[in-house]
Motif scaffolding. Structure first.
Motif, short mmCIF file in Angstrom:
data_model
loop_
_atom_site.label_atom_id
_atom_site.label_comp_id
_atom_site.label_asym_id
_atom_site.label_seq_id
_atom_site.Cartn_x
_atom_site.Cartn_y
_atom_site.Cartn_z
N THR A 208 0.83 -1.21 0.00
CA THR A 208 0.00 0.00 0.00
C THR A 208 0.87 1.26 0.00
O THR A 208 0.45 2.28 -0.52
N GLU A 209 2.07 1.20 0.57
CA GLU A 209 2.97 2.35 0.52
C GLU A 209 3.43 2.59 -0.91
O GLU A 209 3.56 3.73 -1.36
N LEU A 210 3.69 1.53 -1.64
CA LEU A 210 4.16 1.65 -3.02
C LEU A 210 3.03 2.03 -3.98
O LEU A 210 3.20 2.91 -4.83
N PHE A 211 1.89 1.36 -3.85
CA PHE A 211 0.84 1.49 -4.86
C PHE A 211 -0.45 2.13 -4.35
O PHE A 211 -1.34 2.43 -5.13
N GLY A 212 -0.56 2.36 -3.03
CA GLY A 212 -1.75 3.00 -2.49
C GLY A 212 -2.94 2.05 -2.42
O GLY A 212 -2.85 0.87 -2.77
N TYR A 213 -4.07 2.58 -1.96
CA TYR A 213 -5.30 1.79 -1.91
C TYR A 213 -6.48 2.70 -2.12
O TYR A 213 -6.39 3.93 -2.00
N ARG A 214 -7.59 2.10 -2.48
CA ARG A 214 -8.81 2.84 -2.75
C ARG A 214 -9.85 2.59 -1.66
O ARG A 214 -9.65 1.78 -0.77
N HIS A 215 -10.95 3.29 -1.75
CA HIS A 215 -11.96 3.35 -0.69
C HIS A 215 -12.34 1.95 -0.20
O HIS A 215 -12.74 1.09 -0.97
N GLY A 216 -12.19 1.75 1.11
CA GLY A 216 -12.60 0.49 1.72
C GLY A 216 -11.55 -0.60 1.73
O GLY A 216 -11.75 -1.64 2.35
N ALA A 217 -10.38 -0.38 1.09
CA ALA A 217 -9.37 -1.44 1.00
C ALA A 217 -8.19 -1.22 1.94
O ALA A 217 -7.29 -2.04 2.01
N GLY A 218 -8.19 -0.11 2.66
CA GLY A 218 -7.06 0.23 3.52
C GLY A 218 -7.22 -0.31 4.92
O GLY A 218 -8.19 -1.00 5.25
N PRO A 219 -6.27 -0.01 5.80
CA PRO A 219 -6.35 -0.48 7.19
C PRO A 219 -7.50 0.17 7.93
O PRO A 219 -7.81 1.35 7.71
N GLU A 227 -8.69 6.41 1.69
CA GLU A 227 -7.96 6.15 0.45
C GLU A 227 -6.56 6.74 0.58
O GLU A 227 -6.32 7.67 1.34
N LYS A 228 -5.63 6.19 -0.19
CA LYS A 228 -4.25 6.66 -0.09
C LYS A 228 -3.55 6.51 -1.43
O LYS A 228 -3.71 5.51 -2.12
N ARG A 229 -2.76 7.53 -1.77
CA ARG A 229 -1.91 7.45 -2.96
C ARG A 229 -0.58 6.83 -2.57
O ARG A 229 0.02 7.20 -1.57
N GLY A 230 -0.09 5.90 -3.38
CA GLY A 230 1.20 5.29 -3.13
C GLY A 230 2.34 6.13 -3.68
O GLY A 230 2.13 7.14 -4.36
N THR A 231 3.55 5.70 -3.40
CA THR A 231 4.72 6.47 -3.83
C THR A 231 4.87 6.50 -5.36
O THR A 231 5.33 7.49 -5.91
N PHE A 232 4.48 5.42 -6.04
CA PHE A 232 4.54 5.43 -7.50
C PHE A 232 3.64 6.51 -8.07
O PHE A 232 4.01 7.23 -9.00
N ASP A 261 8.06 -2.45 -15.69
CA ASP A 261 7.93 -2.89 -17.08
C ASP A 261 6.78 -2.19 -17.80
O ASP A 261 6.90 -1.78 -18.96
N GLU A 262 5.65 -2.05 -17.10
CA GLU A 262 4.44 -1.54 -17.75
C GLU A 262 4.19 -0.06 -17.50
O GLU A 262 3.34 0.54 -18.16
N GLN A 263 4.91 0.51 -16.52
CA GLN A 263 4.66 1.90 -16.09
C GLN A 263 3.18 2.10 -15.76
O GLN A 263 2.58 3.14 -16.04
N ARG A 264 2.63 1.09 -15.14
CA ARG A 264 1.27 1.18 -14.62
C ARG A 264 1.13 0.17 -13.49
O ARG A 264 1.92 -0.78 -13.38
N PHE A 265 0.12 0.35 -12.64
CA PHE A 265 -0.08 -0.53 -11.49
C PHE A 265 -1.53 -0.41 -11.05
O PHE A 265 -2.25 0.51 -11.45
N LEU A 266 -1.93 -1.34 -10.19
CA LEU A 266 -3.30 -1.36 -9.70
C LEU A 266 -3.27 -1.14 -8.19
O LEU A 266 -2.77 -1.97 -7.44
N PRO A 267 -3.77 0.01 -7.71
CA PRO A 267 -3.85 0.21 -6.25
C PRO A 267 -4.70 -0.87 -5.61
O PRO A 267 -5.62 -1.43 -6.24
N VAL A 268 -4.42 -1.19 -4.37
CA VAL A 268 -5.20 -2.20 -3.65
C VAL A 268 -6.66 -1.75 -3.59
O VAL A 268 -6.96 -0.63 -3.20
N GLY A 269 -7.56 -2.63 -4.03
CA GLY A 269 -8.99 -2.31 -3.99
C GLY A 269 -9.49 -1.56 -5.20
O GLY A 269 -10.68 -1.24 -5.27
N ALA A 270 -8.61 -1.24 -6.15
CA ALA A 270 -9.03 -0.49 -7.35
C ALA A 270 -9.37 -1.46 -8.48
O ALA A 270 -8.88 -2.60 -8.53
N SER A 271 -10.18 -1.00 -9.41
CA SER A 271 -10.55 -1.83 -10.56
C SER A 271 -9.86 -1.37 -11.83
O SER A 271 -9.76 -2.13 -12.80
N ASN A 272 -9.37 -0.12 -11.85
CA ASN A 272 -8.69 0.40 -13.04
C ASN A 272 -7.24 0.75 -12.72
O ASN A 272 -6.95 1.37 -11.69
#
Length: 457
Positions: A208-219, A227-232, A261-272
């Motif tokens: 979650t520090e690297l990629f963040g999380y979306r509503h309802g998926a955090g601690p 919700e939280k934005r990750g360092t990426f 590799d992809e320059q993209r990631f999926l935050p925890v709890g996100a769909s996009n």
């Protein structure tokens, strides 16, 4: 850069704003009281706060003042909202540091415009602060030794590229400063520099520090943002510095590899997924090739990171830089503690050069600060003001035994250093130090006076 905190005691307004802003792509957290909001702001970074004036526990303008005075690198912009808006209130809010003032009922169009502009103002302020820090960092790759001259030349050649960098070096050598210096010389110098110490984050939270999380998926729990934005995500367009990258688990390494590799990631709890443009500079105090052989580090991630390898030499291999570094730290802390004219003698510098510095540049920096704090009336740091440990090590290096002319001088130096260490442990509290030393408080004061030790409680 899209984290909004809504502070309003009306649940209907909070829910309405949350839904609208989330649809616009913002990360949203809300609070019903000023106390709850201030607690959230101490625990997480927000870009803009929408703050109601009329709150059940305190006046919103008082909360605004406290927010603007927070000691944080990420102070948010504050937009005041009120159902009892007056010109007087708007003027007062602006003088206290509010970005803008919105009247209820809120106009959706105006709210979104003000929020967008506040986000831009926040980013500009952060970029300016980062640029100022980078200007200061440019001078911190200090040294006239051959290794440091070569390192500065390497930075000059490689910084303007987008190539990934892996910095090797022992703890305390200044790997982060090298990373910042590279960013300051890069094509991304006007954008943000984000750092993450991988060794300092528990395994359960590193994703979650690297990629963040979306509503309802955090601690869960009080004070945790929804919700939280990750360092990426925060480093988008700039540089991400991953310190002690060798301490990441294999599971986390796999996710970082995919993000690179992809320059993209999926935050925890996100769909996009989120697409980013990030240059990664990593650092380690481990031999990663040995870690690969042991099965602790992924070989494919190593090759992604090790495009441009850097090696920062330990301080013991560039001792000719010690006088320059010591004087630089003395200037830094002299300014910080209101003592800009304190100097250091050649004899003291020669002794510092004979010490082996297991903690590298960080140890030297801490020593200079400590000596300055514990000798508040001294205008010139002499050899006698240095810790006994440095004397002892310097004496061994010179092959001459201890660096004292008489037994009395050696005993006084040992007592002085022992008392200073105890005072340091007790944060300058003489009563506690006396108790720890097994002395009466008055006896310790006499000892301190005789040995030239002066510390403010």
């Amino acid at each position: 850069m899209n984290h909004v905190l809504i502070v309003d005691d009306e649940a209907e307004i909070r829910e309405s704003l949350e839904n609208i802003l989330r649809e616009e792509g913002y990360i949203v957290t809300s609070a019903a009281t000023a106390g709850e909001a201030l607690e959230l702001l101490r625990d997480a970074a927000y870009d803009v706060v929408l703050l109601d004036i009329w709150l059940p526990d305190r006046d919103g303008l008082d909360a605004l003042t406290e927010i603007r005075q927070m000691e944080s690198a990420h102070v948010p912009e504050v937009v005041i909202i009120s159902g009892h808006g007056t010109i007087e209130a708007a003027v007062k809010a602006t003088k206290l540091g509010a970005y803008d003032f919105l009247e209820k009922p809120l106009s959706l169009a105006r709210t979104l415009i003000v929020l967008k502009n506040a986000m831009k103002a926040r980013q500009m302020r952060e970029d300016n602060q980062e640029f100022s820090r980078q200007l200061a960092v440019k001078g911190t790759v200090t040294g006239n030794s051959v290794p440091m001259k070569a390192l500065r030349q390497q930075i000059k050649l490689m910084a303007p590229t987008n190539g990934r960098v892996l910095i090797y070096g022992e703890s305390g050598t200044g790997k982060e400063l090298i990373g910042r210096a590279m960013h300051a010389e890069s094509l991304r110098k006007d954008r943000v520099f984000v750092e993450l110490n991988c060794a300092a984050i528990p395994e359960d939270y590193i994703e979650t520090e690297l990629f963040g999380y979306r509503h309802g998926a955090g601690p869960a729990g009080p004070g945790s943002p929804s919700e939280k934005r990750g360092t990426f995500e925060r480093a988008d367009g700039g540089t991400l510095f991953l310190d002690e990258v060798g301490d990441m688990s294999l599971k986390t390494q796999a996710k970082v590899l995919r993000a690179l590799d992809e320059q993209r990631f999926l935050p925890v709890g996100a769909s996009n997924p989120i697409h980013v443009d990030v240059r990664v500079i990593a650092a380690t105090n481990k031999d990663l090739e040995e870690e690969i052989a042991r099965g602790n580090f992924r070989e494919d991630l190593f090759y992604r990171l090790n495009v441009i390898p850097f090696f920062v030499p330990p301080l013991r291999d560039r001792k000719e830089d010690i006088p320059l570094l010591a004087k630089e730290f003395l200037r830094e802390f002299g300014q910080q503690y209101g003592r800009p004219r304190v100097e250091i003698s050649d004899d003291a510098l020669a002794t510092l050069k004979q010490y082996h510095w297991p903690g590298n540049v960080r140890e030297l920096r801490n020593l200079v600060e400590r000596v300055l704090i514990l000798n508040p009336k001294v205008q010139r740091i002499e050899k006698k003001h240095l810790p006994v440990l440095v004397f002892r090590d310097a004496g061994k290096a010179a092959g001459r035994g201890e660096e004292f002319a008489t037994l009395l001088e050696a005993r006084e130096a040992y007592e002085r250093d022992y008392i200073l260490k105890k005072l340091d442990e007790c944060h300058g509290n003489v009563s506690r130090a006396a108790e720890g030393l097994g002395l009466e408080r008055s006896h310790l004061y006499r000892k301190m006076k005789a040995l030239g030790v002066s510390v403010k409680e």
